[in-house]
Design a protein around this motif. Sequence first.
Motif, PDB file in Angstrom:
ATOM      1  N   LEU A  11      45.335  52.105  79.917  1.00 38.02           N
ATOM      2  CA  LEU A  11      46.221  51.437  80.836  1.00 38.02           C
ATOM      3  C   LEU A  11      47.634  51.864  80.692  1.00 38.02           C
ATOM      4  O   LEU A  11      48.300  52.524  81.751  1.00 38.02           O
ATOM      5  CB  LEU A  11      46.132  49.867  80.810  1.00 38.02           C
ATOM      6  CG  LEU A  11      47.032  49.194  81.950  1.00 38.02           C
ATOM      7  CD1 LEU A  11      46.509  49.570  83.532  1.00 38.02           C
ATOM      8  CD2 LEU A  11      47.179  47.745  81.764  1.00 38.02           C
ATOM      9  N   MET A 126      42.740  53.652  88.016  1.00 40.10           N
ATOM     10  CA  MET A 126      42.749  52.114  87.859  1.00 40.10           C
ATOM     11  C   MET A 126      41.643  51.363  88.447  1.00 40.10           C
ATOM     12  O   MET A 126      41.230  50.302  87.614  1.00 40.10           O
ATOM     13  CB  MET A 126      43.994  51.504  88.497  1.00 40.10           C
ATOM     14  CG  MET A 126      44.659  50.435  87.874  1.00 40.10           C
ATOM     15  SD  MET A 126      45.115  50.334  86.214  1.00 40.10           S
ATOM     16  CE  MET A 126      46.663  51.105  86.293  1.00 40.10           C
ATOM     17  N   THR A 130      39.120  48.526  85.907  1.00 38.61           N
ATOM     18  CA  THR A 130      39.409  47.295  86.188  1.00 38.61           C
ATOM     19  C   THR A 130      38.513  46.518  86.902  1.00 38.61           C
ATOM     20  O   THR A 130      38.233  46.972  87.882  1.00 38.61           O
ATOM     21  CB  THR A 130      41.055  47.179  86.932  1.00 38.61           C
ATOM     22  OG1 THR A 130      42.021  47.991  86.362  1.00 38.61           O
ATOM     23  CG2 THR A 130      41.549  45.891  86.874  1.00 38.61           C
ATOM     24  N   ARG A 135      42.326  43.662  90.150  1.00 37.77           N
ATOM     25  CA  ARG A 135      42.761  45.056  90.893  1.00 37.77           C
ATOM     26  C   ARG A 135      44.068  44.863  91.513  1.00 37.77           C
ATOM     27  O   ARG A 135      44.833  45.805  91.246  1.00 37.77           O
ATOM     28  CB  ARG A 135      41.848  45.667  91.818  1.00 37.77           C
ATOM     29  CG  ARG A 135      40.716  46.247  90.976  1.00 37.77           C
ATOM     30  CD  ARG A 135      39.648  47.011  91.770  1.00 37.77           C
ATOM     31  NE  ARG A 135      38.555  47.260  91.002  1.00 37.77           N
ATOM     32  CZ  ARG A 135      37.405  47.755  91.438  1.00 37.77           C
ATOM     33  NH1 ARG A 135      37.338  47.663  92.694  1.00 37.77           N
ATOM     34  NH2 ARG A 135      36.413  48.344  90.484  1.00 37.77           N
ATOM     35  N   SER A 138      46.526  44.997  88.582  1.00 35.95           N
ATOM     36  CA  SER A 138      46.682  46.340  88.143  1.00 35.95           C
ATOM     37  C   SER A 138      47.299  47.364  89.359  1.00 35.95           C
ATOM     38  O   SER A 138      48.186  48.303  88.845  1.00 35.95           O
ATOM     39  CB  SER A 138      45.168  47.056  88.018  1.00 35.95           C
ATOM     40  OG  SER A 138      44.560  46.127  86.943  1.00 35.95           O
TER      41      SER A 138
END
Length: 437
Positions: A11, A126, A130, A135, A138
């Motif tokens: 990440l 991403m 995730t 999400r 994120s």
Amino acid sequence: MQAATRSKLTLSCILITILIDMIGVGIITPVLPELLEELTGGSVANAAVIGGYLVFAYAFMQFVFSPVLGNLSDRFGRRPVLLFSLLGLTFDYLMMSIAPFVWYLFIGRIIAGIAGAALATATAYMADITPPEKRTQSFGLIGAAFGLGFIIGPVIGGELGELGPRVPFYAAAALAFANFLFGLFVLPESLPKTRRRRFDIRRANPLGAVHSLKKYPSVLWLLAVLFFFQLSAQSLPTVFSYFTVEMFNFSSSNIGRTLGAFGLGFAIAQAVLAGPMSRGMGEPAVAMIGLIAAIAAFAAVGMSTDVYMLYIAIGVGCVSGLAPPAINGVLSRQVPDNSQGELQGAVNAVSSLATIIGPLAATQIFSYYTTTPGSAGYFPGAPFIAASVAVAIALIIFAVAAWRFELGRRPSIANHPHAPEIAPPGQVRVPPLDEND
């Protein structure tokens, strides 16, 4: 614990990639008007028009090539597409730094537009790692990295601009190349080979990408929302520098610090508020709050008559940062896992279409209402009033879509985050983000 640590490393890698990329973009913003005035010998109004055409060239290339790169990332992985994009941006900034004529700037922007899929591919990255229910948070981190880039970049660019309008371009080129090296040696692949799909040229174009998603009707409505939101958003980076020079005689340093303050508030809204608010209120409600804040902020900027009113409007505008991650969070749950790259390619194509229309419209409106200072029709804030109207249209479309498709309660189609499979030298295989990380 080790798995959680490796997940957070992945990440961090993608967020650093986005951050460095946006710092490079932000560095050149405060000095572009001065460079255009230097190359053309014209006024601020003329420089704004040429600046609009530069953005048009960049956006048109993105509109054509974003679906291609999105589909290629579904076929070959996210990492090679990101690396290609960063090399393209490096060459773009170098071209602009040495430009003896305006057409050099256009060549650089065309190359950058072709390669400029970094944000869309990073968003697909991403989504790969995730779970769907996390999400929005994120995507909020992506927006925060984007916003932090606009804090750091314009401030650095504004200060470097005091040394000359070309100095920030050299700094941006160095950052883009450093970002490429970072991705080459640190960033792992997020899409396993077993989850990839064939490349289909029929789907790798703007119309084909949208057409292939028509089996998910809610996606088309949400893409329309993003189009009008992005259409309005173009007014800030496109004419804000010219607007503040015309209205308040801002220097490049003033412009950089003002955009930096906006970036800070925007980042806080996305990184700190978007995730918790989405869990408590639902993504549709959070998106609507962000859209309403954007309507108020654009209208207030357009009506600003002193710097204090401008700063208050920018403060309200920071709340609009809630909208993009919430809308993207809803969008990512509407398509399967192996179409996330295609979805983000379509999102980027829609955004690019808005970027084709928005800057040209904003700069032409600005030029029209500032050509004759002191006349009855003199109104530098006109582009921001038009932006406020565009966001109002986006709000109406989103409200209808949320009611029609029950977006707050619709189950997710994408339920399987993936572990990065192909790690560069020195890296370990990184598992997906766990729900409790």
